[in-house]
Design an enzyme around this catalytic site. Structure first.
Site, PDB file in Angstrom:
ATOM      1  N   GLU A  77      93.097  12.985 -49.025  1.00 14.36           N
ATOM      2  CA  GLU A  77      93.348  14.237 -48.313  1.00 14.36           C
ATOM      3  C   GLU A  77      94.845  14.419 -48.068  1.00 14.36           C
ATOM      4  OE1 GLU A  77      89.552  15.529 -46.079  1.00 14.36           O
ATOM      5  OE2 GLU A  77      90.861  14.452 -44.710  1.00 14.36           O
TER       6      GLU A  77
ATOM      7  N   HIS B 225      91.473   9.449 -40.729  1.00 16.90           N
ATOM      8  CA  HIS B 225      91.802  10.854 -41.012  1.00 16.90           C
ATOM      9  C   HIS B 225      93.250  11.113 -40.593  1.00 16.90           C
ATOM     10  CE1 HIS B 225      91.762  15.210 -40.881  1.00 16.90           C
ATOM     11  NE2 HIS B 225      90.669  15.168 -41.609  1.00 16.90           N
TER      12      HIS B 225
HETATM   13  P1  PGA Z   1      89.803  21.486 -44.350  1.00 15.75           P
HETATM   14  O1  PGA Z   1      89.819  20.030 -43.684  1.00 15.75           O
HETATM   15  O2  PGA Z   1      88.644  21.515 -45.305  1.00 15.75           O
HETATM   16  O3  PGA Z   1      89.612  22.419 -43.187  1.00 15.75           O
HETATM   17  O4  PGA Z   1      91.107  21.669 -45.045  1.00 15.75           O
HETATM   18  C1  PGA Z   1      89.507  18.891 -44.430  1.00 15.75           C
HETATM   19  C2  PGA Z   1      89.605  17.685 -43.536  1.00 15.75           C
HETATM   20  O5  PGA Z   1      90.507  17.620 -42.703  1.00 15.75           O
HETATM   21  O6  PGA Z   1      88.767  16.766 -43.619  1.00 15.75           O
END
Ligand code: PGA
Length: 216
Positions: free
Chosen positions: A141, A92
């Site tokens: 992401e 992440h």
């Molecule tokens: P968010 O986070 O949906 O709050 O933007 C997504 C993530 O970091 O996995």
């Protein structure tokens, strides 16, 4: 119908009491792979609650030790996670940024996850990122979209997912993550190269998460 993954990343949120009230409010009746990724401290509690409410949810951890069991104070290894969860989020952007996890360590973590029988959910910020062998689920992401209320455009997310799949043929599923809500989730999940979503903030509220499951 394509298989979809809906993942709740609770990050560093929720006590035992709050975890209980979340599970008490949610129920699920659709055919999607729902994976809840709570903090380690409530992972075993979440497992009990899933049983108690007979929910068809799976569990994931948010991190894994890059080492096997042994003298690594504070680390939780794959065999320990595997008692509670089937999945683990690795790479992440918050781990990369705040805990300085680089490609070498992420590769070790993926190896540890696979050898413990866990399925890694490997997060990348773009299609250029290297993806360790054995990874079948990737979450795309983009950093600017995380927790900002400014998601990527569905078209760009879909194109990036296609690039990732073309570049790494072992990757079967690409999810989108970053400011996903009940309102926008279907704009992503209806596109052909996106196989689900990874949800942070909006997964903390059971009614909103339930709507995300329904709308996806
Ligand atoms: P968010 O986070 O949906 O709050 O933007 C997504 C993530 O970091 O996995």
């Amino acid at each position: 119908m394509k298989r979809q993954y809906i993942i709740a990343n609770w990050k560093s949120n929720k006590t035992e009491v709050e975890t209980r009230s979340w599970f008490a409010k949610i129920s699920n009746n659709v055919n999607k792979e729902i994976i809840i990724c709570p903090a380690f401290t409530v992972l075993s509690w979440a497992k009990k609650l899933i049983d108690q409410y007979s929910l068809p949810f799976k569990l994931g951890a948010q991190n894994i030790s890059p080492f096997d069991e042994g003298s690594y104070t504070g680390e939780i290894n794959g065999r320990q996670i595997q008692e509670f969860a089937q999945y683990v989020i690795i790479g992440h952007s918050e781990r990369r940024r705040y805990f300085h996890e680089d490609e070498e360590i992420l590769e070790k973590k993926v190896k540890m996850a696979l050898s413990a029988g866990l399925i890694p959910i490997f997060c990348v910020e773009d299609s250029k990122a290297s993806i360790p062998g054995g990874v079948t689920i990737v979450a795309y992401e983009p950093t600017l979209a995380i927790g900002t209320g400014n998601p990527d455009t569905p078209q760009n997310a879909n194109a990036t997912a296609k690039d990732i799949k073309d570049k790494s043929p072992g990757v079967r599923y690409v999810l989108y993550g970053g400011s996903v809500t009940a309102k926008n989730v279907n704009e992503f999940t209806r596109l052909p190269n996106l196989d689900g979503v990874l949800v942070g903030g909006a997964s903390l509220n059971p009614s909103e998460f339930f709507e995300i499951i329904i709308n996806a």
